[in-house]
Write a protein that holds these residues in place. Structure first.
Motif, PDB file in Angstrom:
ATOM      1  N   SER A 208       0.849  -1.199   0.000  1.00 39.33           N
ATOM      2  CA  SER A 208       0.000   0.000   0.000  1.00 39.33           C
ATOM      3  C   SER A 208       0.878   1.239   0.000  1.00 39.33           C
ATOM      4  O   SER A 208       1.958   1.225   0.595  1.00 39.33           O
ATOM      5  N   ASP A 209       0.401   2.295  -0.629  1.00 37.39           N
ATOM      6  CA  ASP A 209       1.066   3.602  -0.553  1.00 37.39           C
ATOM      7  C   ASP A 209      -0.012   4.679  -0.474  1.00 37.39           C
ATOM      8  O   ASP A 209      -0.549   5.114  -1.492  1.00 37.39           O
ATOM      9  N   GLY A 210      -0.318   5.075   0.760  1.00 36.64           N
ATOM     10  CA  GLY A 210      -1.394   6.042   1.007  1.00 36.64           C
ATOM     11  C   GLY A 210      -1.088   7.449   0.537  1.00 36.64           C
ATOM     12  O   GLY A 210      -2.007   8.270   0.412  1.00 36.64           O
ATOM     13  N   THR A 211       0.184   7.724   0.235  1.00 39.60           N
ATOM     14  CA  THR A 211       0.495   9.068  -0.278  1.00 39.60           C
ATOM     15  C   THR A 211      -0.079   9.261  -1.678  1.00 39.60           C
ATOM     16  O   THR A 211      -0.170  10.373  -2.174  1.00 39.60           O
ATOM     17  N   MET A 212      -0.478   8.145  -2.307  1.00 36.74           N
ATOM     18  CA  MET A 212      -1.050   8.213  -3.659  1.00 36.74           C
ATOM     19  C   MET A 212      -2.571   8.400  -3.637  1.00 36.74           C
ATOM     20  O   MET A 212      -3.202   8.419  -4.694  1.00 36.74           O
ATOM     21  N   ALA A 213      -3.152   8.542  -2.447  1.00 31.21           N
ATOM     22  CA  ALA A 213      -4.620   8.641  -2.341  1.00 31.21           C
ATOM     23  C   ALA A 213      -5.235   9.684  -3.276  1.00 31.21           C
ATOM     24  O   ALA A 213      -6.260   9.409  -3.916  1.00 31.21           O
ATOM     25  N   PRO A 214      -4.639  10.874  -3.418  1.00 30.73           N
ATOM     26  CA  PRO A 214      -5.325  11.889  -4.236  1.00 30.73           C
ATOM     27  C   PRO A 214      -5.433  11.552  -5.727  1.00 30.73           C
ATOM     28  O   PRO A 214      -6.255  12.159  -6.412  1.00 30.73           O
ATOM     29  N   VAL A 215      -4.633  10.628  -6.241  1.00 28.20           N
ATOM     30  CA  VAL A 215      -4.667  10.409  -7.695  1.00 28.20           C
ATOM     31  C   VAL A 215      -5.917   9.643  -8.150  1.00 28.20           C
ATOM     32  O   VAL A 215      -6.253   9.666  -9.340  1.00 28.20           O
ATOM     33  N   LEU A 216      -6.567   8.963  -7.227  1.00 25.52           N
ATOM     34  CA  LEU A 216      -7.784   8.220  -7.602  1.00 25.52           C
ATOM     35  C   LEU A 216      -8.658   8.118  -6.361  1.00 25.52           C
ATOM     36  O   LEU A 216      -8.323   7.377  -5.425  1.00 25.52           O
ATOM     37  N   CYS A 217      -9.730   8.886  -6.335  1.00 29.45           N
ATOM     38  CA  CYS A 217     -10.518   8.930  -5.100  1.00 29.45           C
ATOM     39  C   CYS A 217     -11.942   9.430  -5.349  1.00 29.45           C
ATOM     40  O   CYS A 217     -12.257   9.945  -6.424  1.00 29.45           O
ATOM     41  N   ILE A 218     -12.779   9.231  -4.333  1.00 29.42           N
ATOM     42  CA  ILE A 218     -14.102   9.856  -4.269  1.00 29.42           C
ATOM     43  C   ILE A 218     -14.051  10.726  -3.016  1.00 29.42           C
ATOM     44  O   ILE A 218     -14.052  10.200  -1.906  1.00 29.42           O
ATOM     45  N   ARG A 219     -13.928  12.023  -3.185  1.00 30.76           N
ATOM     46  CA  ARG A 219     -13.616  12.877  -2.034  1.00 30.76           C
ATOM     47  C   ARG A 219     -14.840  13.188  -1.178  1.00 30.76           C
ATOM     48  O   ARG A 219     -14.712  13.454   0.018  1.00 30.76           O
ATOM     49  N   GLY A 220     -16.020  13.175  -1.765  1.00 26.55           N
ATOM     50  CA  GLY A 220     -17.212  13.559  -1.019  1.00 26.55           C
ATOM     51  C   GLY A 220     -17.945  12.366  -0.416  1.00 26.55           C
ATOM     52  O   GLY A 220     -17.825  11.239  -0.879  1.00 26.55           O
ATOM     53  N   GLY A 221     -18.694  12.644   0.648  1.00 28.71           N
ATOM     54  CA  GLY A 221     -19.564  11.602   1.207  1.00 28.71           C
ATOM     55  C   GLY A 221     -19.007  10.942   2.449  1.00 28.71           C
ATOM     56  O   GLY A 221     -19.666  10.097   3.051  1.00 28.71           O
ATOM     57  N   GLY A 222     -17.779  11.318   2.864  1.00 25.17           N
ATOM     58  CA  GLY A 222     -17.197  10.752   4.074  1.00 25.17           C
ATOM     59  C   GLY A 222     -17.111  11.807   5.164  1.00 25.17           C
ATOM     60  O   GLY A 222     -17.815  12.822   5.113  1.00 25.17           O
ATOM     61  N   SER A 223     -16.211  11.600   6.156  1.00 20.72           N
ATOM     62  CA  SER A 223     -16.139  12.538   7.283  1.00 20.72           C
ATOM     63  C   SER A 223     -15.514  13.877   6.870  1.00 20.72           C
ATOM     64  O   SER A 223     -15.761  14.894   7.508  1.00 20.72           O
ATOM     65  N   GLN A 224     -14.695  13.851   5.818  1.00 21.13           N
ATOM     66  CA  GLN A 224     -14.056  15.109   5.402  1.00 21.13           C
ATOM     67  C   GLN A 224     -15.048  16.044   4.713  1.00 21.13           C
ATOM     68  O   GLN A 224     -15.097  17.227   4.989  1.00 21.13           O
ATOM     69  N   PHE A 225     -15.817  15.460   3.800  1.00 16.04           N
ATOM     70  CA  PHE A 225     -16.821  16.252   3.071  1.00 16.04           C
ATOM     71  C   PHE A 225     -18.145  15.478   3.104  1.00 16.04           C
ATOM     72  O   PHE A 225     -18.480  14.778   2.151  1.00 16.04           O
ATOM     73  N   PRO A 226     -18.860  15.582   4.236  1.00 16.41           N
ATOM     74  CA  PRO A 226     -20.125  14.829   4.345  1.00 16.41           C
ATOM     75  C   PRO A 226     -21.092  15.228   3.227  1.00 16.41           C
ATOM     76  O   PRO A 226     -20.999  16.339   2.688  1.00 16.41           O
TER      77      PRO A 226
END
Ligand code: ACO
Length: 324
Positions: free
Chosen positions: A181-199
């Motif tokens: 796993s490499d979590g630093t790559m999270a921004p390259v493929l994601c669904i940003r809305g709908g979680g705790s960050q952007f409900p």
């Protein structure tokens, strides 16, 4: 641990590249040449991820001659569950009537089934479980922005399932698995809305943050760098070479990724099961679907050495070697 049964399911509705030409600024030739995809399946209205998961699971259970009531664990690898809570695995457990099994979802995107299979192996090797159902099921058509040509042409809906149990002999079954796993790559493929960050909110919906966002070029570059390393790791851990691999069963994201990776490792493409042209990228479902199709086509013979690889959002990735 050995695979006792495989199953897969894809919805009936086909969306071709030509259909997509009428929806976004794209062309059949661009999609085919850049990805290898010709068409993908789209779930019917009202059809759920758990419905597809159950359809694939029933076929795998039948092949494994296993009653759902005898399952010890159900793992559903998915990033597109029926609802945020409870897990898709709970709904699958209820639909199957697998009352003995404990069940949970696994979120590792396109590498989810490989992660699931590896986790299942630990329970089987320790003797605490005898029958485990691992499902990869994705209904990505409801997470895709159909106005975004960068992503909408890539994905499809489907499910694949594996019934796993102890190996009949010590030299058969899963020989090794290497997960990364490499979590630093999270921004390259994601669904940003709908979680705790952007409900979920009106502004999340309006900005399209509840849909898949991807930097395809970065995903591509990362995949063709780490997957050859992961395959090399599998070969070296088992003291075998590329020439010893009879079949490759891979997550199907882009045929050019597979060609590049196998070219670097020295495995001919003819040894790789390809169904990307028919299904597109079905994320966690693609590996078990490929295994099921190769298995039912009679391609996998007892004693064959199978290399598996997968990579997905996170980034998550890994490889495994299996003696069929
Ligand atoms: N139709 C026509 N043109 C398109 C389309 C489309 N569907 N999509 C993008 N383009 C355009 C771009 O806008 C760009 O135009 P520009 O040069 O005017 O800016 C041009 O085509 C080239 O775009 P690139 O992104 O450089 O194209 P590339 O050859 O890298 O192919 C692709 C894009 C297919 C997404 C590739 O990068 C890829 O497959 N990456 C891996 C992504 C992936 O598989 N993700 C799935 C999830 S993760 C996983 O499963 C591993």
């Amino acid at each position: 641990m050995q695979i006792l049964g495989t199953g897969s399911y894809a919805p009936e509705r086909i969306l071709t590249n030509h259909d997509l030409e009428k929806m976004v600024a794209t062309s059949d030739s661009w999609i085919r040449e850049r990805t290898g995809i010709r068409e993908r399946r789209i779930a019917a209205d009202g059809e759920l991820t758990s419905d597809m998961a159950v359809a694939a699971a029933l076929k795998a259970l039948e092949m494994a001659d296993t009653d759902p009531a005898d399952l010890d664990i159900i793992i559903v690898a998915t990033i597109s569950p029926d609802m945020p809570m409870p897990s898709c695995a709970m709904i699958v457990q209820a639909k199957l009537g697998a009352t003995k099994a404990f069940a949970f979802d696994l979120s590792a995107a396109c590498a989810g089934s490989l992660y699931g299979m590896t986790i299942a192996e630990q329970f089987i090797r320790s003797g605490s479980a005898k029958r485990i159902l691992v499902i990869g099921a994705e209904l990505l058509s409801r997470l895709v922005d159909w106005t975004d040509r960068n992503t909408s042409v890539l994905f499809g809906d489907a499910a694949g399932a594996l019934v796993l149990g102890p190996s009949a002999s010590p030299d058969r079954g899963l020989l090794s698995a290497h997960l990364h796993s490499d979590g630093t790559m999270a921004p390259v493929l994601c669904i940003r809305g709908g979680g705790s960050q952007f409900p979920q909110s009106e502004s999340v919906l309006q900005s399209g943050m509840h849909k898949i966002a991807m930097n395809g070029r970065e995903v591509y570059k990362f995949a063709v760098r780490v997957l050859p390393e992961a395959l090399a790791e599998a070969l070296s851990a088992n003291g075998v070479t590329a020439a010893d691999i009879d079949h490759v069963v891979s997550h199907q994201a882009n045929v050019r990724i597979m060609e590049s990776v196998l070219g670097r490792v020295g495995i001919p493409m003819e040894r790789c099961w390809i169904n990307l042209d028919r299904y597109g990228n079905t994320s966690s479902a693609s590996l078990p679907i490929s295994l099921d199709e190769a298995n039912r086509a009679g391609r996998l013979k007892p004693g064959d050495l199978i290399a598996m690889m997968a990579i997905g959002a996170g980034m998550t990735w890994g490889s495994a070697l299996m003696r069929w």
